[in-house]
Write an enzyme that holds these catalytic residues in place. Structure first.
Site, PDB file in Angstrom:
ATOM      1  N   CYS A   1       0.831  -1.213   0.000  1.00 13.59           N
ATOM      2  CA  CYS A   1       0.000   0.000   0.000  1.00 13.59           C
ATOM      3  C   CYS A   1       0.861   1.256   0.000  1.00 13.59           C
ATOM      4  O   CYS A   1       1.807   1.389   0.772  1.00 13.59           O
ATOM      5  CB  CYS A   1      -0.984  -0.075   1.170  1.00 13.59           C
ATOM      6  SG  CYS A   1      -0.859   1.209   2.394  1.00 13.59           S
TER       7      CYS A   1
ATOM      8  N   CYS B   1       1.333   3.226   3.139  1.00 16.84           N
ATOM      9  CA  CYS B   1       2.225   2.562   4.111  1.00 16.84           C
ATOM     10  C   CYS B   1       3.676   2.791   3.711  1.00 16.84           C
ATOM     11  O   CYS B   1       4.541   3.014   4.570  1.00 16.84           O
ATOM     12  CB  CYS B   1       1.947   1.066   4.171  1.00 16.84           C
ATOM     13  SG  CYS B   1       0.249   0.690   4.600  1.00 16.84           S
TER      14      CYS B   1
END
Ligand code: FAD
Length: 485
Positions: free
Chosen positions: A42, A45
């Site tokens: 992601c 992240c």
């Protein structure tokens, strides 16, 4: 599809949890935990990982009162445990009070757009509201009569947490409203810090700035203040010469020729002499090393003597080419002397030699590329000869990530400085740390106050100031030939 690589490595000062460990570590623990549930694929992240890592660095000394962790929910093996903790989006940050009982006890903390300072404050706030779940290792909260809002109280509480792993020192806060104490100490400035000794004498902390990092550094380096029993479980065997010598008084602002010569002796005669056959890339690495020494020639005249490195089926011929008269055959550590024979010594000398080489190569001279050449020489030397293989692997991993992007002379100097600091941070509190020479972010504030800045409570470096400091420290005029016994 290829398995996503995790955003964190075991070297980061946080615990990488897994399906097997998450519940066991987070629930019923005497520590409070701040956990990032992330997915390595992601984008958020990926962008957030440096912040979480920086936070982990920032609060590494708060262990074991507060622990930081991360759990990769993109790993299929962790899918169920992430579901059990109620994780639906990434990254999700949760705070678990000490002795939390259930996965649902996790408290959501600040939005991931937060800065390190925001996150640290969120941890403090949650910690302060822990009530009965106070981590046993945590210093006591402020006195009950403290009427300041929690957010303000937290700032000074951080210094107490920073000193958590240190013995023979305690941090307490006195409010301006405590008139009796304020008068007794003659306090006129707020905030300010005072050192109160057991014999009752006291003095104001002579810090350059009234800020967390300056207080913390000063207190940690006080004589008699030592790191306590909570040691990080870091392995890694630095290569040291085992020699019990009488203590020498070294001036830590100087660089000692004895350390440089001892390192050259050890690299050329011991490490390069180790392989039974020297050929191929390993021989290339040794030639590079010797050629760089000759080009920078920081000991004057030494380089020419060792220029001849010839391949041999037996021992490398550097040994014969460097007459004992030029390069001493014994080892004497002065600036690099540890408090015990197995501490410091050779690895300290190797860092010192390469800092000196990059800096002297960067100082004038027509060869613009020389500092970059020094870096790649160090990379090759460490890879092929440095006896601590784990260290070599770590260094190679750092070099592979960013060394090729280094462009100018000054950048080369700063690359080595900042990556040495990365190693210092990783090893702080570990079993290779000499208790008398704690691994600090270097240069510490008392050596170079102008190198340090605090922006909204977060420490930053003034790189221009660091660069001039390094150039001065490793200048030929700062090399000391003599040392007092
Ligand atoms: P050192 O870190 O050796 O530093 C030597 C001196 O350099 C200090 O005393 C200080 O004066 C100065 N200094 C400190 N930081 C900086 C900086 N950022 N810039 C400029 N000068 C500085 N040990 C492990 O246990 N695990 C490892 O993975 C590991 N990797 C290593 C990789 C390399 C390439 C090298 C050379 C060493 C490595 N070591 C490792 C050893 C470790 O880094 C130390 O050298 C050793 O523990 C001795 O520490 P010291 O206290 O003498 O300080």
């Amino acid at each position: 599809a290829a398995r996503p690589r995790s955003l964190y490595s075991p070297d980061d000062p946080l615990e990488l949890l897994s399906a097997d460990t998450a519940e066991r570590r987070l629930l019923g623990s005497p520590s409070a935990w701040a956990v990032e549930f992330f997915a390595s694929w992601c984008g958020h992240c990926i962008h957030f990982a440096p912040t979480w890592r920086a936070l982990a660095e920032d609060v590494r000394e708060w262990r074991p009162a507060v622990m930081l962790a991360a759990l990769d929910c993109a790993d299929e093996a962790n899918q169920q445990v992430c579901a059990d903790f109620g994780i639906t989006g990434f990254p999700t940050l949760k705070f678990f009070r000490a002795f939390s009982k259930k996965a649902e006890d996790g408290i959501r903390i600040a939005h991931p757009a937060a800065t390190v300072a925001d996150l640290r404050r969120a941890i403090i706030t949650n910690l302060e509201q822990s009530g009965d779940a106070w981590p046993p290792a945590c210093p006591p909260l402020e006195p009950a009569r403290d009427s300041h809002p929690i957010s303000q109280r937290g700032d000074r509480f951080q210094v107490a947490l920073d000193l958590l792993q240190y013995e023979n020192v305690a941090v307490r806060r006195v409010l301006s409203s405590e008139e009796e104490l304020v008068e007794q100490f003659g306090v006129t400035t707020f905030p300010s810090a005072y050192l109160l000794l057991r014999n009752g004498s006291f003095s104001r902390l002579p810090v350059h700035a009234e800020a967390r990092s300056f207080y913390t550094y000063y207190l940690r380096t006080l004589s008699g203040v030592t790191r306590g029993s909570y040691r990080l479980n870091i392995t890694g065997s630095a290569v040291n010469e085992s020699r019990a010598l009488q203590p020498l008084q070294a001036d830590r602002s100087k660089v000692y020729v004895a350390d440089l010569e001892s390192t050259l002796h050890y690299t050329l005669r011991v490490e390069a002499g180790r392989p039974a056959v020297l050929a191929g890339a390993q021989l290339g690495a040794l030639k590079c090393y010797v050629a760089t020494l000759a080009k920078v020639d920081f000991l004057g005249g030494f380089g020419l003597e060792v220029l001849m490195v010839v391949p041999t089926r037996s021992r490398p011929s550097v040994l014969q080419a460097s007459p004992a008269a030029v390069l001493p055959t014994n080892i004497t550590w002065v600036g690099c002397r540890g408090s015990e024979p197995h501490f410091r010594g050779y690895p300290c000398g190797l860092w010192t030699v390469f800092h000196l080489l990059t800096i002297q190569a960067a100082q004038g001279g027509p060869d613009q590329e020389l500092p970059l050449e020094v870096l790649s020489t160090m990379r090759c030397y460490v890879k092929h000869f440095f006896g601590c293989q784990e260290c070599a692997q770590h260094f190679e991993a750092m070099a592979a990530k960013s060394m090729d992007q280094v462009k100018g002379r000054d950048e080369a100097v700063l690359w080595l400085w900042s990556h040495h600091n990365e190693v210092n941070a990783r090893l702080a509190g570990g079993d290779t740390e000499d208790p008398q020479f704690p691994k600090l972010q270097w240069p510490p504030p008392d050596m170079c106050p102008q190198c340090h800045r605090e922006q909204r409570g977060v420490h930053t470096w003034d790189e221009a100031a660091v660069l001039s400091f390094l150039k001065e420290r490793f200048s030929p005029g700062n090399l000391l030939l003599d040392h007092a016994v």
